[in-house]
Design a protein around this motif. Structure first.
Motif, PDB file in Angstrom:
ATOM      1  N   LEU A 142      41.057  47.626  14.251  1.00 52.60           N
ATOM      2  CA  LEU A 142      39.938  47.174  15.071  1.00 52.60           C
ATOM      3  C   LEU A 142      40.344  47.300  16.544  1.00 52.60           C
ATOM      4  N   LEU A 143      39.503  47.949  17.340  1.00 53.06           N
ATOM      5  CA  LEU A 143      39.745  48.111  18.774  1.00 53.06           C
ATOM      6  C   LEU A 143      38.612  47.417  19.534  1.00 53.06           C
ATOM      7  N   VAL A 144      38.957  46.566  20.483  1.00 55.48           N
ATOM      8  CA  VAL A 144      37.956  45.878  21.296  1.00 55.48           C
ATOM      9  C   VAL A 144      38.298  46.094  22.769  1.00 55.48           C
ATOM     10  N   GLN A 145      37.356  46.630  23.514  1.00 58.21           N
ATOM     11  CA  GLN A 145      37.560  46.943  24.933  1.00 58.21           C
ATOM     12  C   GLN A 145      37.329  45.714  25.810  1.00 58.21           C
ATOM     13  N   ALA A 146      37.956  45.739  26.978  1.00 61.49           N
ATOM     14  CA  ALA A 146      37.704  44.769  28.048  1.00 61.49           C
ATOM     15  C   ALA A 146      37.785  43.329  27.574  1.00 61.49           C
ATOM     16  N   VAL A 147      38.760  43.019  26.743  1.00 60.96           N
ATOM     17  CA  VAL A 147      38.910  41.648  26.258  1.00 60.96           C
ATOM     18  C   VAL A 147      39.293  40.713  27.409  1.00 60.96           C
ATOM     19  N   ASP A 148      39.920  41.259  28.444  1.00 64.75           N
ATOM     20  CA  ASP A 148      40.263  40.443  29.613  1.00 64.75           C
ATOM     21  C   ASP A 148      39.033  39.894  30.309  1.00 64.75           C
ATOM     22  N   HIS A 149      37.878  40.511  30.112  1.00 63.78           N
ATOM     23  CA  HIS A 149      36.635  40.022  30.714  1.00 63.78           C
ATOM     24  C   HIS A 149      36.066  38.822  29.964  1.00 63.78           C
ATOM     25  N   HIS A 150      36.561  38.590  28.766  1.00 64.56           N
ATOM     26  CA  HIS A 150      36.014  37.530  27.926  1.00 64.56           C
ATOM     27  C   HIS A 150      37.002  36.391  27.671  1.00 64.56           C
ATOM     28  N   VAL A 151      38.295  36.691  27.737  1.00 63.38           N
ATOM     29  CA  VAL A 151      39.321  35.705  27.380  1.00 63.38           C
ATOM     30  C   VAL A 151      40.294  35.564  28.546  1.00 63.38           C
ATOM     31  N   PRO A 152      40.251  34.438  29.280  1.00 66.11           N
ATOM     32  CA  PRO A 152      41.132  34.260  30.446  1.00 66.11           C
ATOM     33  C   PRO A 152      42.612  34.456  30.129  1.00 66.11           C
ATOM     34  N   ALA A 153      43.061  34.026  28.955  1.00 72.90           N
ATOM     35  CA  ALA A 153      44.479  34.166  28.611  1.00 72.90           C
ATOM     36  C   ALA A 153      44.882  35.627  28.487  1.00 72.90           C
ATOM     37  N   VAL A 154      43.951  36.480  28.085  1.00 74.85           N
ATOM     38  CA  VAL A 154      44.228  37.921  28.027  1.00 74.85           C
ATOM     39  C   VAL A 154      44.205  38.511  29.432  1.00 74.85           C
ATOM     40  N   ARG A 168      30.930  47.713  38.529  1.00 72.18           N
ATOM     41  CA  ARG A 168      31.217  46.919  37.331  1.00 72.18           C
ATOM     42  C   ARG A 168      31.050  47.760  36.076  1.00 72.18           C
ATOM     43  N   LYS A 169      31.984  47.574  35.161  1.00 74.07           N
ATOM     44  CA  LYS A 169      31.937  48.286  33.884  1.00 74.07           C
ATOM     45  C   LYS A 169      31.094  47.528  32.866  1.00 74.07           C
ATOM     46  N   ALA A 216      34.703  40.054  35.227  1.00 76.82           N
ATOM     47  CA  ALA A 216      34.091  41.371  35.100  1.00 76.82           C
ATOM     48  C   ALA A 216      33.819  42.014  36.458  1.00 76.82           C
ATOM     49  N   SER A 217      33.965  41.248  37.533  1.00 76.77           N
ATOM     50  CA  SER A 217      33.716  41.781  38.872  1.00 76.77           C
ATOM     51  C   SER A 217      34.957  42.501  39.393  1.00 76.77           C
ATOM     52  N   ARG A 218      34.719  43.494  40.219  1.00 77.97           N
ATOM     53  CA  ARG A 218      35.814  44.238  40.838  1.00 77.97           C
ATOM     54  C   ARG A 218      35.771  44.000  42.344  1.00 77.97           C
ATOM     55  N   PHE A 219      36.937  43.715  42.912  1.00 75.57           N
ATOM     56  CA  PHE A 219      37.071  43.449  44.340  1.00 75.57           C
ATOM     57  C   PHE A 219      38.091  44.420  44.942  1.00 75.57           C
ATOM     58  N   ALA A 220      37.819  44.905  46.149  1.00 73.18           N
ATOM     59  CA  ALA A 220      38.781  45.727  46.885  1.00 73.18           C
ATOM     60  C   ALA A 220      38.399  45.680  48.359  1.00 73.18           C
ATOM     61  N   ASP A 229      25.371  36.088  43.905  1.00 73.46           N
ATOM     62  CA  ASP A 229      25.340  37.388  43.230  1.00 73.46           C
ATOM     63  C   ASP A 229      26.112  37.358  41.906  1.00 73.46           C
ATOM     64  N   GLY A 230      26.813  36.261  41.643  1.00 76.53           N
ATOM     65  CA  GLY A 230      27.541  36.133  40.386  1.00 76.53           C
ATOM     66  C   GLY A 230      28.937  36.724  40.394  1.00 76.53           C
ATOM     67  N   ALA A 231      29.471  37.048  41.582  1.00 74.74           N
ATOM     68  CA  ALA A 231      30.815  37.630  41.657  1.00 74.74           C
ATOM     69  C   ALA A 231      31.902  36.578  41.636  1.00 74.74           C
ATOM     70  N   ILE A 232      31.574  35.352  42.069  1.00 75.91           N
ATOM     71  CA  ILE A 232      32.557  34.267  42.117  1.00 75.91           C
ATOM     72  C   ILE A 232      31.931  32.970  41.628  1.00 75.91           C
ATOM     73  N   GLY A 233      32.794  32.038  41.241  1.00 71.04           N
ATOM     74  CA  GLY A 233      32.412  30.659  41.009  1.00 71.04           C
ATOM     75  C   GLY A 233      33.070  29.795  42.053  1.00 71.04           C
TER      76      GLY A 233
END
Length: 391
Positions: free
Chosen positions: A87-99, A283-284, A316-320, A379-383
């Motif tokens: 099983l492959l799951v993409q972008a798990v870091d966007h859903h699970v802070p520990a990841v 954003r992806k 899920a937001s990207r900053f640069a 805009d939902g980029a930060i809390g």
């Protein structure tokens, strides 16, 4: 996992970048000060059931692998029986802070290069077959064991097996062979063939991938941006036209002028920097929506800043940021850019470097900072919350 556990032990980033990055693979044994698997297999399986999460199930014999795209049905895994599967799951870091915390040790690589953290779970014998990637990847072994074989260098001319969804190598020449255990890391540079096979029924691997735009993507994207801003009346002209011996020739003077029309704006570095900052922060996964039901007012933001608060980035937001000039920073967030005055430079740079910024209590709160936080929050980029609100 603790902050201490996130640190890499016995690892020199400068030596790695000099000797290994995009040059050759590296195996790092017992890479972490302490390792604790950040995600349970059942949690990963649960993510694969969600329609907004990109997932794939791969099963079958190694010479005839089958790929099934998610979302998967809740009883799908029971139906697989004892045959090998992955099983492959993409972008798990966007859903699970520990990841997402797994990215911290790799911040010596620019954030804009980070793609996501893909997580795989496999039973004994499971794998995705011999393949190569066009990007750098760190393979962190989370649970169980996986045997990795590394082979030849590949490119677009390398022969592939016919397959609708998987880019599997027609030939794989194993040259290195390593068994990874929990807490081990294998770095694989782009273009190097590799094949991983689970050696246990609880094999979890975290793939930290780094994206690299192709020349074609850069040309297509920037040229499209430039084309969108052109005037219809900005056209080729030849007021000094003279008779040609042969009217069928496109004369060198005309080609020079046409080529200049194309290349002059392509050489505008300032315009390219702005476009690329927007391109690199698109954003992806737009479905991870932090936009508040009720927007924060400027007055409320000022109150939070005056009492001290935490700013947390949407995973899920990207900053640069790009240094536009000595006094101006161009902040890019989720594909949009804004020029920021020098008074906010420290905050902007901290926010681009870290997922969590603490703002100390102060009565001296600038309207510019309030306005920037208001825009990013709504805009939902930060809390934004008081110290401790985000656990």
């Amino acid at each position: 996992m603790s902050a201490t556990g996130m640190q890499l032990t016995g690892f020199d980033p400068d030596e790695f970048l000099r000797d290994y990055w995009q040059k050759k693979p590296l195996l790092i044994r017992n890479a972490f000060a302490q390792w604790s698997n950040p995600l349970e297999p059942d949690e990963l399986a649960g993510l694969s059931l969600e329609a907004h999460v990109e997932s794939r199930l791969i099963f079958g014999e190694s010479h005839a692998l089958v790929m099934e795209n998610g979302p998967l049905a809740a009883d799908r895994f029971d139906a697989l029986g004892r045959d090998p599967w992955t099983l492959l799951v993409q972008a798990v870091d966007h859903h699970v802070p520990a990841v997402a915390d797994l990215l911290a040790p790799f911040r010596f690589i620019p954030n804009w290069r980070v793609d996501d953290v893909m997580v795989s779970f496999a039973t004994t014998g499971g794998g995705v077959g011999p393949h190569f990637d066009n990007y750098d990847v760190f393979l962190v072994q989370g649970l169980g064991t996986r045997r990795w074989q590394l082979g030849q260098w590949c490119d677009d001319d390398t022969a592939l097996r016919p397959h609708d969804g998987l880019k599997l190598l027609a030939e794989f020449n194993s040259e290195q062979n390593w068994l990874l255990e929990p807490g081990d890391i294998l770095y694989v540079p782009p273009g190097l063939a590799h094949d991983g096979t689970a050696q246990s029924d609880d094999c979890m691997t975290y793939s930290i991938g780094f994206r690299a735009p192709s020349r074609g993507e850069l040309i297509d994207g920037f040229a499209s941006r430039l084309a969108d801003g052109q005037r219809e009346d900005d056209r080729f002209g030849d007021p000094d036209l003279q008779r040609q011996i042969n009217p069928g020739e496109i004369a060198p003077a005309a080609l020079d002028r046409l080529h200049a029309m194309l290349t002059e704006q392509l050489q505008d570095r300032t315009a390219f920097a702005r476009w690329f900052a927007e391109y690199a922060t698109e954003r992806k996964h737009a479905h991870i929506d932090w936009r508040p039901e009720h927007a924060l007012s400027m007055d409320r933001i000022a109150e939070l800043l005056q009492s001290g608060c935490d700013v947390i980035r949407n995973p899920a937001s990207r900053f640069a940021f790009v240094m536009e000039s000595p006094g101006t920073i161009l902040l890019a967030v989720d594909g949009r850019t804004v020029s920021v005055a020098s008074a906010l430079h420290d905050f902007v740079q901290d926010l681009c470097a870290s997922d969590h910024v603490m703002i100390s209590a102060s009565n001296d709160v600038s309207p510019e900072l309030c306005a920037l936080i208001e825009t990013l929050h709504n805009d939902g980029a930060i809390g934004v919350g008081q110290h401790g609100d985000f656990g």
